[in-house]
Structures are given as structure tokens and as C-alpha cells.
Design an enzyme around this catalytic site. Sequence first.
Site, short mmCIF file in Angstrom:
data_model
loop_
_atom_site.label_atom_id
_atom_site.label_comp_id
_atom_site.label_asym_id
_atom_site.label_seq_id
_atom_site.Cartn_x
_atom_site.Cartn_y
_atom_site.Cartn_z
N TYR A 267 -74.16 -18.43 -29.01
CA TYR A 267 -74.02 -19.58 -29.15
C TYR A 267 -72.97 -20.13 -28.00
O TYR A 267 -73.75 -20.59 -26.80
CB TYR A 267 -74.35 -20.50 -29.79
CG TYR A 267 -74.62 -22.12 -29.85
CD1 TYR A 267 -76.45 -22.81 -29.37
CD2 TYR A 267 -74.08 -23.10 -29.56
CE1 TYR A 267 -77.04 -23.20 -29.38
CE2 TYR A 267 -74.86 -24.41 -29.54
CZ TYR A 267 -75.83 -24.15 -29.46
OH TYR A 267 -76.59 -25.77 -28.80
N SER B 242 -73.21 -27.62 -24.09
CA SER B 242 -73.19 -28.02 -25.28
C SER B 242 -71.60 -28.87 -25.53
O SER B 242 -70.87 -27.93 -24.66
CB SER B 242 -73.84 -27.35 -27.24
OG SER B 242 -72.73 -27.29 -27.53
#
Length: 286
Positions: free
Chosen positions: A158, A145
Site C-alpha cells: 500500500y 494517502s
Amino acid sequence: MRDFKSKVAAITGAGSGMGRALALELARRGCHVAISDITLEPLEETASQIAQEVGDRVRVTQQVLDVSDRDAVYAFAKATNAQHGKVNLIFNNAGVSVTDTVERLRQEDFEWLMNINFWGVVYGSQAFLPYLKEADEAHIINTASIFGVIAVPTQSAYNASKFAVRGFTEALHHELVATHIGVSCVQPGGVKTNIVKTSRYYPEDNQAPTKEEAAQAFESFAALSPPEAANIILRGVERRRCRILVGRDAQFLATVQRLFPERYHRLLSWLRNREERRRATANSAS
């Protein structure tokens, strides 16, 4: 990889979002696909959409899979090779999110996320490697990401998982650079997926947005559709790119981090506040 025709691709998280879009686009290009997801119904919907678009021109196999289960991932790799006769690509795409502060973050939530986002990628890479070595052309595609490049508040778990995926994938790329196996780390920006809707979300206080509001905000912020993201990813695979930034926002944020490695959060905070003021003004005017 010159093209995807007659190749075999295994995809995790193929029941929605980028995973489904990748499966559909690969099938359109003549690639056979082995799709997997944590639940059956969305997986069957992906298979149905492929059948409606390409009929029986490609072979589609499906398997319910929890990528945090190492033995299950190895079984998926073995089954894919047995059912299709070879494997050329593995897209380690499955992922989840947790929103909470470091102070409040529960250990079980952190472990749940890491087991899927990081260990699922490790298991998938290791499980498929023996079969990729036997293929004439092969590629490993791991989804990180842009949050594996920059860090933001309430996303520590995350961020940790995606930074880990990035480091793992870059090391794997260096190990295999002289072989026929390509390795890519995908770093999407805002893509309209269900990751916020299916996240574990814990508002910090009563003034914080609800999960539904957070999902709506993400939807309005996300610039790319899953099919658009899938095409960018596949173009990067064709070009054997180690790093695939998906979206202009990902490119912008990666540049900001490179230019201001210690102060980028100040600029991002200023931009976020400016956007909130702009929206508030627009809403009051309407």
C-alpha cells in the site's frame, strides 16, 4: 475551479466511502456526475441516493469499471464525454489494501494492489486528459494517502502504491502548471471507509488481530466521515491546491515526517503504544 455548477465530474470507486460522498456532494452543488465502481449494486445505490437528494437537476451516468483494465478506463472516458458532452473533472479515487509483511507478501497480491491503486490512477489521468484539454475549466484529482508520506509495517504494498501516486501526480502537476488544468494529490488520514473491510488481510500469527478486529480498530481510529473528507477535497480543488491533506491526523503525520524524516517511526510507535495502554486501562476500569 470557481465552482462546480454545470460541470461534469467522473469518479472511480463511487460505490462507497469517499467516492460516494464526492458524487453526492458534487451533485448537491449542481455538478453532473459519471460514476463507476467494480460492482453494480453499490453503484446503483449511489445513483439512487443522488436521485433522492437532487432529483433530475443533474445528470448521472454509471458504469461498472475495473480500473486495472486500461482499455476499460479509456472506454469510460470516451463514454463520459459522449454522454455528457464534456468532462471537467476526473477523480481517480478507487483503491484497495493488502496487509502483510514484506517477507510473506505474495506477488499476486502486490500486483493486484498496484494495478488498482497505481495503474488505475495512471490510466485515468491519461484517458481523460484529451477531454480535459477541451474543457474551459478542468482538474485531475488523484487519491494517494498519508501512507504516501509515511511508511508503516505490514503496509509495504500500500505504501509503495501511494508513494507512487504522489510522485506521479506531482510530476503531472508540474507538467500542467501553466495550463488551465489543475492537478491535486489527495492525502487522507483516517477516513471511515470500507478499505480495511474489503482488504486482503493476512495476520502474521495467531496473536495478531483478526480482519474484523482490524476493521473495528480502524473505524475507531478514523476521525473523519466520508462527507467531511469530500468537503475538504472539494475545497482544495476550488483553491487549485496541488496537495490536499485530509484530516488533522494527516497534517500531523506530514509535519512529523518533515521534522523527523529518519526517526518518525520511533515517535509513532511510542504514540501507538501509549494509546494502546490508555485503552487497556479504560477497558479494565469499565
